[in-house]
Scaffold this active site. Sequence first.
Site: not given
Length: 206
Positions: A3, A39, A132, A195
């Site tokens: 990530d 994130h 998304n 996510s």
Amino acid sequence: VMDTGCDSNHVDLKGNIKVNQSFLDGNSKTIAEDSPNFHGTHVMGSICALNNTEGIVGVAPKATTWNLRSGGPNSLFNFVDVVEAFEYAKQNKAQAINCSIGVLDNHHQPTADSIKDAYDRLGILFIGAEGNQGVQTSTNYISRYYGVIGVSNLQQDNNLHSTSNYGPNTDFTAPGASINSTKNGNAYQLLTGTSMAAPHISGLCA
């Protein structure tokens, strides 16, 4: 966890994260703190936040996790960095890899080959966010590759969230709407997206 990095000193994560490695720009470094968008720290918390007196508990609070930073603050990832991180995980015998990531190009054969080899030869599980855009699975997500478990975003009423991608690459849906998880600096925040859904499946795999 591949990530944007992680706040490995977060009070709800410290102790579960055994490796902190950055692969940005194709270079392996030991500094892998999260980018300003938080994130990676959020994803990590959903997987392995400790069962303590602090804010939340992850799906797998006893899991041993690795923080493999391979993306920058925009959460888009360069394939070169992704392959470097995959190869590191393979060489060090990872069992499951969470990939809540989008990539900059539509296809990259070395990435596809690396995932296929890890899945077929080593049995490593790859868990990937579907994206998304609210459309049939985008070509800019790892979930389209052979050997990756694709995860879409389920909201609280058990319907697919309007922003969640979906389609033939979707293997599971999981909670991904207004998920409370860890944020840099011993904080917490609500985020929505595939996510946030993928780490729930990664936690189950752990």
